[in-house]
Design a protein around this motif. Structure first.
Motif, mmCIF file in Angstrom:
data_model
loop_
_atom_site.group_PDB
_atom_site.id
_atom_site.type_symbol
_atom_site.label_atom_id
_atom_site.label_comp_id
_atom_site.label_asym_id
_atom_site.label_seq_id
_atom_site.Cartn_x
_atom_site.Cartn_y
_atom_site.Cartn_z
ATOM 1 N N ASP A 69 32.169 71.685 53.117
ATOM 2 C CA ASP A 69 31.084 72.703 52.472
ATOM 3 C C ASP A 69 31.574 73.612 51.421
ATOM 4 O OD1 ASP A 69 29.019 71.678 54.006
ATOM 5 O OD2 ASP A 69 29.360 73.156 55.521
ATOM 6 N N LYS A 83 32.294 71.673 48.269
ATOM 7 C CA LYS A 83 31.059 71.341 47.489
ATOM 8 C C LYS A 83 30.746 72.723 46.688
ATOM 9 C CE LYS A 83 28.761 68.325 50.725
ATOM 10 N NZ LYS A 83 27.607 67.952 51.662
ATOM 11 N N SER A 106 30.691 72.631 42.558
ATOM 12 C CA SER A 106 29.499 72.906 41.778
ATOM 13 C C SER A 106 29.680 73.986 40.664
ATOM 14 C CB SER A 106 28.227 73.512 42.688
ATOM 15 O OG SER A 106 27.898 72.535 43.802
ATOM 16 N N HIS A 125 29.024 64.433 46.129
ATOM 17 C CA HIS A 125 28.059 65.642 45.945
ATOM 18 C C HIS A 125 27.859 65.901 44.417
ATOM 19 C CE1 HIS A 125 27.263 69.822 46.199
ATOM 20 N NE2 HIS A 125 27.980 70.092 45.054
#
Length: 808
Positions: A86, A89, A93, A362
């Motif tokens: 997590d 990710k 991003s 992702h």
């Protein structure tokens, strides 16, 4: 055909000029180490100095740098497994592409480019040395991770120094979720009243860094709390809020205290800083002559002692970003409406390698405003984050370099503070006796007509209108009160709250302001004592804590009116607690039972007062925020109309405030009594909190602070140093200075254990692995001298390199 004599001479001159230019870029660099392993890097040019800095920091903390490299690349799962997916990710991003990083790099001045590249070259020189002798020089962490040290690329280093602000200012979605919940429960009017109570744009009782009337910037109006209809979508936002949650509490622990000459015993500026962990370094040459603290891998000190000044940094709390709510095309979720047109998002798919597991893909998307941080497909919305720092990500590294090299206040501000991309506060003290504070960073001017606490419509009507100029940002020089104290605080009365940070009257600066305000003829020893007391007040690790005397009038009323001896006794104990967590008799229990009662009351009272009206939102609204507001909200409730911003809703539901206070004290007594069966109230002493360096040692009878996770130091796991210690409540790095021409030194301590965290492949540590751990716990400081003769005379070791940049 024979060449003319003129041509030959011209060619010779060109050759000589080229040779001289090459010589000018080469430089000798020497790294001296003092008795605590702190590197003193001396070089002939600025890039040679940075080459030495890169080598020195990689020598001391190569494993920490590797973990940071993986983190900023969104590759922690490669080392740590599925638990890091997590976090990876989020970083994938938000991180910049290599192409973007190179464009930012090429926009820098040639000297700054050379310095950054030299830093990379120094890191890689150390890695080459390690790989040439892996059996002796490979840090043990690499073996445990199952990887070998690899050279850094320029873009990997650029990613490292641009990553810090990527997760800030993302609480608009959480605020929206709260407002939506209250609207569903009560309707628009009362929901809006509750929202303004719990999430004020600006609490007028909040303490400020700059005293009233002494901000040299023109005041700006605080936005009126008027909701744009476009800011409250009809659907739910819970799923979006969950996706947008940050990685964890942002560690913005930095605090600085600057004492003006008229309040110091020596007539010179005194400066005190406490902040997060990092290595120390002294740079000399190429315009540098400064020592201090820096983040792993940065090389340049981010704060410390310079040639004619000291400078300290705190994380700013100005509104430096905006979360935009993008209206999605119903036919294509990757198109969003902006200024009447559908625009395509920039998209890429990232593959995350997972140690011990299958790769994970992702999807990354960006709008014109920035990275998409959350999706609410059901309601046709994506949330993107625009940051003021975007486009200026590398400027902060340059700013730190120039703040350290500054030879005057004007240079410090113009070349350093004004160059900051991140929102930071800079505290300054000069050998001439000047003290100053500057709020720095790219601070946007936001559009009128929207509420800054909530996502802003991204359709183009509410774009930023520019940025504050240096003169428009909060700043003060030589304030009349004779000191500056900043702790991630609100800069001025017109600074906004409610998005990233809410402050309030009981904010953690209470003790520092009292100490600095009352202090006279202060010495370095007094400042060290101040630091120890601020440690013990727990402001660095538990932002709900404050002095009980803020609530004294209301507790006194309860004592008088209750007619209950147990309530009276508990109230007196609470008021006798001075706000400091102290165990002076070393029985591993805090001395005052009032601490136990007051600490419990700070949780029980808001639960009883607000729970029936807003559920657990009084606490939930602050989940994952570094700074919390619940205690200030509680105080405003008891203050009633005397509060700077009285609450609009009667959370007492018509009951008398004193009666409610009595009930909360009774409930506190009942809860605490159950923890001390058969013991008199005088024996209700809270066990001391412990700081664990090895998580496996945590036990219920030796509690840790809720916000202070065990560090899992490899040195502790391998029993190469202390495994745990009574928690002093403090931040990781402490620096103390007297700014005089005859006192060019920094006194400091590093909580990581020591300067050098190297453990060899056989599990053997080095002399500096934990030599500062217990110094930190007892608030003891070492000396880092900036005097060249003293450095050479007291050096424990030295090494010299010849730095010759490669042709690129």
């Amino acid at each position: 055909m024979r060449r003319s004599i003129t041509a030959v001479l011209l060619g010779t001159l060109v050759s000589l000029h080229a040779a001289q230019a090459q010589a000018d870029t080469a430089g000798q660099v020497t790294i001296y180490r003092d008795g605590f392993g702190v590197p003193h890097v001396q070089g002939e040019t600025s890039d040679a100095v940075m080459f030495g800095a890169g080598y020195a920091i990689a020598h001391d903390r190569l494993a920490a740098m590797e973990l940071a490299r993986h983190n900023t690349q969104g590759r922690r799962a490669e080392l740590l497994g599925a638990s890091a997916i997590d976090a990876d990710k989020v970083m994938r991003s938000r991180k910049l592409t290599d192409e973007t990083l190179i464009r930012r790099y090429r926009a820098l001045a040639p000297e700054h480019r050379k310095m950054i590249q030299a830093m990379v070259d120094g890191i890689n020189k150390r890695i080459d040395d390690v790989n040439a002798d892996p059996g002796r020089l490979t840090p043990l962490e690499f073996i445990r991770w199952g990887i070998k040290p690899t050279r850094w690329s320029l873009t990997e280093y650029l990613a490292l120094i641009t990553a810090a602000p990527l997760g800030r200012d993302t609480y608009e979605i959480r605020n929206l979720e709260f407002l939506k919940d209250m609207t569903d429960r009560y309707g628009r009017e009362k929901a809006w009243q509750i929202f303004n109570d719990v999430v004020p744009i600006s609490d007028p009782d909040s303490p400020t860094i700059i005293p009233a009337g002494e901000d040299l910037a023109p005041a700006r109006p605080i936005p009126a709390p008027v909701l744009s209809p476009a800011q409250l979508p009809p659907g739910g936002v819970t799923s979006a809020a969950a996706q947008a949650a940050p990685l964890g509490p942002v560690q913005g622990a930095s605090r600085c205290m600057v004492i003006a000459p008229r309040k110091s015993a020596s007539g010179k500026v005194l400066m005190l800083e406490a902040t997060a962990d990092g290595p120390e370094i002294h740079l000399h040459g190429g315009g540098f002559d400064n020592a201090g603290f820096g983040s792993n891998g940065w090389g340049v000190p981010t704060m410390g002692r310079g040639a004619q000044h000291g400078w300290l940094m705190v994380s700013g709390k100005s509104e430096a970003g905006t979360v935009f709510a993008e209206e999605l095309n119903p036919r294509n979720r990757y198109e969003y409406r902006h200024k009447g047109e559908w625009k395509k998002m920039e998209r890429r798919t990232e593959t995350i390698t997972v140690k011990g597991g299958a790769p994970v893909t992702h999807e990354v998307a960006w709008t014109i405003h920035g990275p998409v941080i959350a999706w609410n497909i059901e309601n046709g919305t994506a949330y993107s984050q625009q940051m003021g720092v975007h486009g200026r990500e590398l400027d902060t590294w340059v700013a730190f370099a120039e703040m350290g090299r500054a030879k005057s206040l004007a240079e410090f501000r113009e070349k350093g503070v004004d160059r900051l991309g991140w929102n930071l506060g800079a505290c300054y003290g000069g050998e001439d006796g000047t003290i100053a504070y500057f709020e720095g960073g790219a601070l946007p001017k936001k559009a009128a007509g929207v509420d800054p606490r909530l996502p802003t419509p991204g359709t183009g009507e509410y774009e930023w209108t520019g940025f504050l100029t240096p003169q428009e940002k909060p700043h003060t020089i030589n304030p009349a009160q004779g000191y500056i104290f900043a702790w991630n605080s609100k800069a001025t009365s017109w600074s906004q709250e409610g998005d990233n940070a809410r402050i309030g009257a009981v904010y953690r600066t209470w003790l520092g302001d009292r100490l600095a305000g009352a202090g006279t003829s202060l010495s370095l020893l007094d400042m060290r004592d101040f630091n120890g007391r601020m440690f013990n007040a727990l402001g660095a690790v538990d932002r709900t804590q404050t002095a009980p005397d803020f609530f004294a009038p209301y507790i006194r009323n309860a004592i008088t009116a209750s007619g209950d001896s147990e309530v009276a006794r508990a109230g007196e104990y609470m008021l006798s607690f001075n706000g400091l967590y102290q165990d002076r008799d070393a029985d591993q229990k805090y001395d005052n039972p009032g601490l136990t009662l007051y600490r419990a009351w700070l949780e029980i009272a808001p639960r009883m007062l607000f729970g029936d009206d807003i559920g657990d939102w009084w606490k939930k609204i602050d989940a994952d925020r570094y700074l919390t507001y619940q205690t200030s909200l509680l105080l405003r409730a008891f203050q009633g109309d005397a509060a700077g911003a009285p609450l609009a809703v009667d959370y007492f539901n018509g009951r008398d405030r004193t009666a409610v206070m009595i009930d909360t004290i009774k409930a506190t007594i009942a809860e605490v009594k159950a923890r001390f069966p058969g013991k008199d109230m005088a024996e209700w002493k809270h066990p001391v909190f412990w700081k664990y360096f090895d998580a496996a040692l945590e036990t219920p009878d030796r509690p840790q602070m809720a916000e202070d996770a065990p560090e899992r130091r490899l040195s502790a796991v391998l029993r190469l140093g202390p495994t745990m210690a009574p928690h002093n409540g403090g931040e990781s790095w402490v620096g103390l200075m007297e700014i005089g021409r005859d006192h060019r030194a920094l006194y400091s301590v590093v909580d990581a254990g020591g300067q050098n965290l190297f453990i060899d492949p056989n599990g053997k540590g080095n002399p500096h692995l934990t030599d500062q751990t217990m110094m930190h716990e007892t608030n003891e400081l070492k000396k880092i001298s900036l005097a060249p003769d003293e450095i050479r005379r007291t050096a424990v070791s030295s090494v010299t390199f010849e730095y010759r940049p490669q042709t690129r």
